[in-house]
Scaffold this active site. Sequence first.
Site, PDB file in Angstrom:
ATOM      1  N   ASP A  78      45.900 -46.723 -78.595  1.00 23.29           N
ATOM      2  CA  ASP A  78      45.202 -46.961 -79.860  1.00 23.29           C
ATOM      3  C   ASP A  78      46.164 -46.985 -81.041  1.00 23.29           C
ATOM      4  OD1 ASP A  78      42.927 -47.018 -78.371  1.00 23.29           O
ATOM      5  OD2 ASP A  78      41.809 -45.625 -79.639  1.00 23.29           O
ATOM      6  N   CYS A 119      44.716 -41.282 -72.069  1.00 28.63           N
ATOM      7  CA  CYS A 119      44.424 -41.658 -73.452  1.00 28.63           C
ATOM      8  C   CYS A 119      42.971 -42.045 -73.674  1.00 28.63           C
ATOM      9  CB  CYS A 119      45.422 -42.721 -73.904  1.00 28.63           C
ATOM     10  SG  CYS A 119      47.074 -42.009 -74.133  1.00 28.63           S
ATOM     11  N   ASP A 120      42.709 -42.522 -74.868  1.00 34.73           N
ATOM     12  CA  ASP A 120      41.373 -42.486 -75.458  1.00 34.73           C
ATOM     13  C   ASP A 120      40.246 -43.050 -74.599  1.00 34.73           C
ATOM     14  OD1 ASP A 120      43.173 -41.819 -77.446  1.00 34.73           O
ATOM     15  OD2 ASP A 120      42.007 -42.750 -79.032  1.00 34.73           O
ATOM     16  N   LYS A 121      40.411 -44.234 -74.038  1.00 40.17           N
ATOM     17  CA  LYS A 121      39.305 -44.864 -73.316  1.00 40.17           C
ATOM     18  C   LYS A 121      39.374 -44.633 -71.812  1.00 40.17           C
ATOM     19  CE  LYS A 121      38.502 -46.041 -77.343  1.00 40.17           C
ATOM     20  NZ  LYS A 121      39.808 -45.651 -77.820  1.00 40.17           N
ATOM     21  N   CYS A 191      48.933 -38.046 -77.981  1.00 36.17           N
ATOM     22  CA  CYS A 191      49.391 -37.547 -79.282  1.00 36.17           C
ATOM     23  C   CYS A 191      48.881 -36.138 -79.548  1.00 36.17           C
ATOM     24  CB  CYS A 191      48.974 -38.517 -80.380  1.00 36.17           C
ATOM     25  SG  CYS A 191      49.772 -40.137 -80.196  1.00 36.17           S
ATOM     26  N   GLU A 442      38.847 -48.737 -84.794  1.00 33.87           N
ATOM     27  CA  GLU A 442      39.158 -47.494 -85.496  1.00 33.87           C
ATOM     28  C   GLU A 442      39.762 -47.812 -86.855  1.00 33.87           C
ATOM     29  OE1 GLU A 442      40.010 -44.362 -81.854  1.00 33.87           O
ATOM     30  OE2 GLU A 442      41.706 -45.137 -83.004  1.00 33.87           O
ATOM     31  N   SER A 468      39.866 -42.989 -85.694  1.00 30.61           N
ATOM     32  CA  SER A 468      40.749 -42.287 -84.779  1.00 30.61           C
ATOM     33  C   SER A 468      40.486 -40.795 -84.895  1.00 30.61           C
ATOM     34  CB  SER A 468      42.208 -42.582 -85.144  1.00 30.61           C
ATOM     35  OG  SER A 468      43.082 -41.680 -84.518  1.00 30.61           O
TER      36      SER A 468
END
Length: 552
Positions: A78, A119-121, A191, A442, A468
Site C-alpha cells: 500500500d 500486509c494489508d489485504k 510497517c 487510501e 491507511s
Amino acid sequence: MKSDAVRTGVQCAPQRSLLHALGMTDEEMKKPLIGIVSSYNEIVPGHMNIDKIVNAVKTGVAMAGGNPIVFPAIAVCDGIAMGHQGMKYSLVTRDLIADSTEAMAIAHAFDALVMVPNCDKNVPGLLMAAARLNIPCIFVSGGPMLAGRVGGHKTSLSSMFEAVGSYNSGKITADELNEYENKVCPSCGSCSGMYTANSMNCLTEVLGMGLRGNGTIPAVYSERIQLAKRAGMKIMELLEKDIKPRDIMTEDAFRNALTMDMALGCSTNSMLHLPAIAHECGIDLNLDIANEISSHTPNLCHLAPAGRTYMEDLNEAGGIYAVMNEINKLGLLNTDLITCTGKTIAENIAGVVNKDPEIIRPVDNPYSTTGGIAVLRGNLAPDGCVVKRSAVAPEMLKHSGPAKVYDCEEDAMAAINGGDIVEGDVVVIRYEGPKGGPGMREMLNPTSAIMGRGLGSTVALITDGRFSGATRGASIGHISPEAAVGGPIALIEEGDMIEIDIPNNTITLMVSDDELAKRRAEWKPRQPKITTGYLARYAKLVSSGAQGAVLN
C-alpha cells in the site's frame, strides 16, 4: 482425507504420475497434503522475508508427518501504491487473493492449509479464503518491521509521509527529509506502527487463527522462524482433531475481535475487513455493534500513529495475549472459544503478564474509557462512517467548519499543497468509494499533508474512500452511501457547514432537508472512471463500504 481424491486408488494413477513428476516419492504420497500459501515477493518489504517463514513452516509440517506443498498469493504494498492509480488496485486484491486460494486449494484437494500473509489485504483475503474453504487452517505472518530512528527518536512510515508535508510547507530542510527517507523503514516486515497489516495480524491472534506472537514478533527475530515451525506442526494437530476455521471464527470470536480492536486502537480498515471475513463465515457483522462495544471497552494502547510506541514495544510488553488478559479483567471477552492452539482463549491467556503498563495501560488507567474506533452516523452518512478516535487530537473530537469539496484525491492534494486549506476547514474528497474510485483508495497523502502543514488540530477530512492505518487526525472515511450511488456526500456544495461530533457518534451536513431534496433531484450519476478490465468488473459487483466492500 480430501487428498485421497488425487493420491489413493487405481483411479488416481494419472494424478500420482503428475505428483511423481514433481519429484514426490511414494512415501510422501501416503501423507496428508498440506498447502502452504506463500505471499512472498520481491516488491513488498513486508513480504521479502516470507520465503524464510515458508521454509520454516515446511520443516514444521514435515516434522509432524505432513507433506508440505507451497503455492503463491499476490500482494500489493500500500505504501508503494499510495497516491497514484496503483492504489485503486489495493483493496480489490483482497478478493483476488481469496478467490485464487479457493481455486488452488480445491483443484488440488489439499487436506489443510498454512496461510503465510503479512500486509494489508493478504491477511483478510486469506482469512476469507479459510472461512470459505473451511478446511483446517492456521496463520503465521511475516512479522512487523522494526521502528526507525531519526534524531534519537523511534519513528515509522507515517512520519515519512508527514515529513513530506513538512518539507512542502518549509518546516524541514531537504537534508532532514532525506534522513527520514533513509531511516524510517530499517528492516523487512510490515510497517512498524498499528497500521492495517499489523492490526489484522494482531486480530488474527484474537480470532484464534494464529499462534501467540503472530501479530507482534518482529520480522527479523529468529523467534519468528520458531513460530513458523510451530505453526507447521500445529496444523497437523488441527487436521487430526478436525478443527476448522468456522469452528474457531464464530460470532462471539468476531465480538472478541471488535473488543480488542477498540482496546488496541487498530486501523479503521479493520471495519472493512472484519465484516468481509464474517460474511464468508455466514455471519452478518453489523457495525452498529461497534459503538456499543466501544462504549464499555477502554483504549489501552497508543501505538503509532496514535502515539510514539511501536510493534516491537508491544511485543516486549507481552503482546496481544497480555492485552487480552488485561481487557478481560473487565469480563469483556468470551474466553470459552476454541482456537488454533487446540485450547480455549482462557487457557491461552492464563498467567500472561503485562510487562509494561506504559505500553499496555491497565484497565484502571486507560488512555480513554471508550474504544479506539468510532462509527458515526447522520444525514451526511446514513449508513455510517468510521474514524480512528484514538488518533484524533482532543480539540478535534468536536468540530464544525465549511466544506472544501474535491471530486478526487489529486485535486485535494493540489489544494492542500497550494495553501488553499485553512484552519477550520472540512476537506471533502468524494467519488473515491468502492464503486466510484473504483477500488476505495487510501488517503494517506492528503491526511499526512494536513498534519505536515501543522493543520492537524484545526482541519478535518472526510471521504467515501478510506485511510491507511498510518493516518492520524480527524480523518473520517467510508462515508456511506458513497457519492457514486448518490449518497449525501455527492450533494455537498462548497462552503456548506459540516458538524462532526465524535463523542456522540454523529456527522451532520448543516443543510435543510428541502435543500437536500432539491439538490438530489438535480444530481446525475457520473460516468465510470474505468470501463475495462478487472476494476470495471469490480465496480459493478462491489457493495458499500458499510458492508465491508464485499462482492455481490
